[in-house]
Write a protein that holds these residues in place. Structure first.
Motif, PDB file in Angstrom:
ATOM      1  N   PHE A   1      78.599 -42.200  17.168  1.00 27.65           N
ATOM      2  CA  PHE A   1      78.148 -43.403  16.456  1.00 27.65           C
ATOM      3  C   PHE A   1      79.236 -43.922  15.533  1.00 27.65           C
ATOM      4  CE2 PHE A   1      74.033 -41.060  17.011  1.00 27.65           C
ATOM      5  CZ  PHE A   1      73.483 -41.948  17.923  1.00 27.65           C
ATOM      6  N   ARG A   2      79.308 -45.243  15.453  1.00 28.03           N
ATOM      7  CA  ARG A   2      80.129 -45.888  14.423  1.00 28.03           C
ATOM      8  C   ARG A   2      79.226 -46.845  13.649  1.00 28.03           C
ATOM      9  NH1 ARG A   2      86.175 -48.075  13.952  1.00 28.03           N
ATOM     10  NH2 ARG A   2      85.801 -49.484  12.199  1.00 28.03           N
ATOM     11  N   LEU A   3      79.271 -46.741  12.338  1.00 31.57           N
ATOM     12  CA  LEU A   3      78.462 -47.597  11.472  1.00 31.57           C
ATOM     13  C   LEU A   3      79.416 -48.437  10.632  1.00 31.57           C
ATOM     14  CD1 LEU A   3      76.880 -44.817  12.056  1.00 31.57           C
ATOM     15  CD2 LEU A   3      75.427 -45.474  10.158  1.00 31.57           C
ATOM     16  N   ASP A   4      79.281 -49.751  10.730  1.00 35.37           N
ATOM     17  CA  ASP A   4      80.172 -50.670  10.021  1.00 35.37           C
ATOM     18  C   ASP A   4      79.392 -51.606   9.115  1.00 35.37           C
ATOM     19  OD1 ASP A   4      83.091 -50.614  11.034  1.00 35.37           O
ATOM     20  OD2 ASP A   4      81.915 -50.439  12.884  1.00 35.37           O
ATOM     21  N   TRP A   5      79.911 -51.776   7.931  1.00 41.30           N
ATOM     22  CA  TRP A   5      79.496 -52.839   7.026  1.00 41.30           C
ATOM     23  C   TRP A   5      80.752 -53.632   6.700  1.00 41.30           C
ATOM     24  CZ3 TRP A   5      77.709 -47.895   6.982  1.00 41.30           C
ATOM     25  CH2 TRP A   5      76.321 -47.713   7.067  1.00 41.30           C
ATOM     26  N   PRO A   6      80.615 -54.802   6.097  1.00 39.41           N
ATOM     27  CA  PRO A   6      81.826 -55.589   5.831  1.00 39.41           C
ATOM     28  C   PRO A   6      82.846 -54.829   4.982  1.00 39.41           C
ATOM     29  CG  PRO A   6      79.871 -56.946   5.543  1.00 39.41           C
ATOM     30  CD  PRO A   6      79.381 -55.542   5.755  1.00 39.41           C
ATOM     31  N   ASP A   7      82.390 -53.912   4.140  1.00 35.44           N
ATOM     32  CA  ASP A   7      83.313 -53.273   3.200  1.00 35.44           C
ATOM     33  C   ASP A   7      83.381 -51.754   3.344  1.00 35.44           C
ATOM     34  OD1 ASP A   7      80.757 -52.898   2.434  1.00 35.44           O
ATOM     35  OD2 ASP A   7      80.998 -53.634   0.387  1.00 35.44           O
ATOM     36  N   ARG A   8      82.829 -51.192   4.428  1.00 32.70           N
ATOM     37  CA  ARG A   8      82.934 -49.739   4.608  1.00 32.70           C
ATOM     38  C   ARG A   8      82.576 -49.368   6.051  1.00 32.70           C
ATOM     39  NH1 ARG A   8      79.224 -48.674  -0.032  1.00 32.70           N
ATOM     40  NH2 ARG A   8      79.534 -50.887  -0.279  1.00 32.70           N
ATOM     41  N   SER A   9      82.990 -48.191   6.466  1.00 32.87           N
ATOM     42  CA  SER A   9      82.700 -47.766   7.839  1.00 32.87           C
ATOM     43  C   SER A   9      82.649 -46.245   7.919  1.00 32.87           C
ATOM     44  CB  SER A   9      83.757 -48.310   8.803  1.00 32.87           C
ATOM     45  OG  SER A   9      85.050 -47.934   8.373  1.00 32.87           O
ATOM     46  N   LEU A  10      81.911 -45.788   8.909  1.00 33.97           N
ATOM     47  CA  LEU A  10      81.649 -44.368   9.085  1.00 33.97           C
ATOM     48  C   LEU A  10      81.571 -44.093  10.579  1.00 33.97           C
ATOM     49  CD1 LEU A  10      80.212 -41.566   8.244  1.00 33.97           C
ATOM     50  CD2 LEU A  10      78.091 -42.869   8.324  1.00 33.97           C
ATOM     51  N   ALA A  11      82.111 -42.964  11.034  1.00 34.57           N
ATOM     52  CA  ALA A  11      81.901 -42.560  12.427  1.00 34.57           C
ATOM     53  C   ALA A  11      81.428 -41.112  12.459  1.00 34.57           C
ATOM     54  CB  ALA A  11      83.182 -42.719  13.235  1.00 34.57           C
ATOM     55  N   TYR A  12      80.556 -40.827  13.408  1.00 35.30           N
ATOM     56  CA  TYR A  12      79.981 -39.484  13.568  1.00 35.30           C
ATOM     57  C   TYR A  12      80.181 -39.073  15.026  1.00 35.30           C
ATOM     58  CZ  TYR A  12      76.318 -35.850  13.748  1.00 35.30           C
ATOM     59  OH  TYR A  12      75.622 -34.672  13.923  1.00 35.30           O
ATOM     60  N   VAL A  13      81.005 -38.064  15.222  1.00 33.81           N
ATOM     61  CA  VAL A  13      81.362 -37.624  16.578  1.00 33.81           C
ATOM     62  C   VAL A  13      81.119 -36.127  16.666  1.00 33.81           C
ATOM     63  CG1 VAL A  13      83.208 -37.421  18.273  1.00 33.81           C
ATOM     64  CG2 VAL A  13      83.135 -39.409  16.759  1.00 33.81           C
ATOM     65  N   THR A  14      80.129 -35.730  17.454  1.00 32.47           N
ATOM     66  CA  THR A  14      79.884 -34.301  17.599  1.00 32.47           C
ATOM     67  C   THR A  14      79.549 -33.964  19.038  1.00 32.47           C
ATOM     68  OG1 THR A  14      78.733 -32.375  16.678  1.00 32.47           O
ATOM     69  CG2 THR A  14      77.419 -34.359  17.049  1.00 32.47           C
ATOM     70  N   ASP A  15      79.779 -32.718  19.385  1.00 29.65           N
ATOM     71  CA  ASP A  15      79.536 -32.202  20.722  1.00 29.65           C
ATOM     72  C   ASP A  15      80.368 -32.943  21.770  1.00 29.65           C
ATOM     73  OD1 ASP A  15      77.432 -31.287  18.932  1.00 29.65           O
ATOM     74  OD2 ASP A  15      76.665 -30.263  20.701  1.00 29.65           O
ATOM     75  N   THR A  16      81.674 -32.788  21.608  1.00 32.06           N
ATOM     76  CA  THR A  16      82.612 -33.284  22.602  1.00 32.06           C
ATOM     77  C   THR A  16      83.942 -32.562  22.409  1.00 32.06           C
ATOM     78  OG1 THR A  16      83.430 -35.265  23.713  1.00 32.06           O
ATOM     79  CG2 THR A  16      83.669 -35.187  21.314  1.00 32.06           C
TER      80      THR A  16
END
Ligand code: ZN
Ligand code: ZN
Length: 253
Positions: free
Chosen positions: A147-162
């Motif tokens: 998953f990638r979560l974006d807002w205009p002023d911040r962002s987050l990615a969650y990568v598991t089981d790969t």
């Protein structure tokens, strides 16, 4: 230097930072953004969710349906007030949601039918207040998504089981995020096991981070028994701003 807004930071809580099975120190995969009622994965760390609940609704996004990512769905009936339970939605790939409904919530496995909703992912999802969640495929037995979560002023990615590699197919999807949560189940003496089981070796994750340059890398979905702290200190030569996640730890981004 990357632009940072002056708006208030968003809080992220690590409810479970382990893979496979829980220990006294690490419950299995569960991450919460309490201010907007978003949860990523539903491992055994879910039992702590009630302590952080701030919203009258929840959106729970599943990377896949392996047990260490879904067991906590069976706790919700006890954790959430009925009015929140009625406004809780589980999001994920259709085949994974079907597996959860058919198997985890089969009479023979769990006695109470879920009252929350299941909604297959069919494209990006809007996030409060002006954000967007997107997802991308990961190579893992049975399949997983990041998953990638974006807002205009911040962002987050969650990568598991790969299995992370340099030039990972998902590198572009996570490039330049503020906060990258990436699994690192194996130390580097277990590279073969990492490839065989669909998990990542630490040095491969560090190399990938040096390529995609998140502002901060937090290592999650860790081996329940093996401490890789010494290896992480060494790998800071490859990517300095990384740390091993701890259950209950909070981040602002
Ligand atoms: Zn897992
Ligand atoms: Zn898995």
């Amino acid at each position: 230097m990357r632009y940072r807004s002056v708006s208030a930071p968003m809080k992220l809580v690590l409810l479970g930072t382990g893979g496979y099975y829980p220990t006294p120190h690490r419950q299995t995969a569960c991450v919460m953004l309490p201010e907007i009622g978003v949860v990523l994965d539903a491992g055994t760390g879910m039992y702590r969710l009630g302590d952080y609940l701030q919203t009258d609704h929840l959106d729970i996004f599943l990377t896949h349906a392996h047990l260490d990512h879904i067991a906590g769905l069976t706790y919700l009936i006890n954790i959430l007030p009925p009015e929140v339970l009625a406004q809780t939605t589980i999001h994920g790939e259709a085949a994974k949601l079907n597996a959860v409904q058919d198997h985890l919530f089969a009479d023979a496995i769990f006695p109470v039918a879920p009252t929350f909703k299941f909604k297959p992912l069919d494209g990006p999802r809007a996030l409060h207040p002006t954000g967007r969640l997107t997802y991308f495929p990961l190579a893992h037995p049975g399949g997983s998504i990041g998953f990638r979560l974006d807002w205009p002023d911040r962002s987050l990615a969650y990568v598991t089981d790969t299995t992370a590699t340099t030039n990972s197919p998902y590198a572009d999807a996570i490039r330049g995020v503020d906060l990258l949560l990436h699994e690192a189940y194996f130390a580097d003496d277990s590279q073969n096991m990492a490839a065989k089981t669909g998990h990542s070796a630490l040095s491969a994750v560090a190399l990938l981070a040096s390529e995609v340059q998140p502002r901060q890398l937090v290592l999650v979905h860790l081996d329940p028994v093996r401490d890789i702290d010494a290896e992480v200190q060494l790998m800071k030569q490859v990517f300095p701003n990384m740390c091993l996640a701890k259950d209950g730890e909070e981040f602002e981004f």
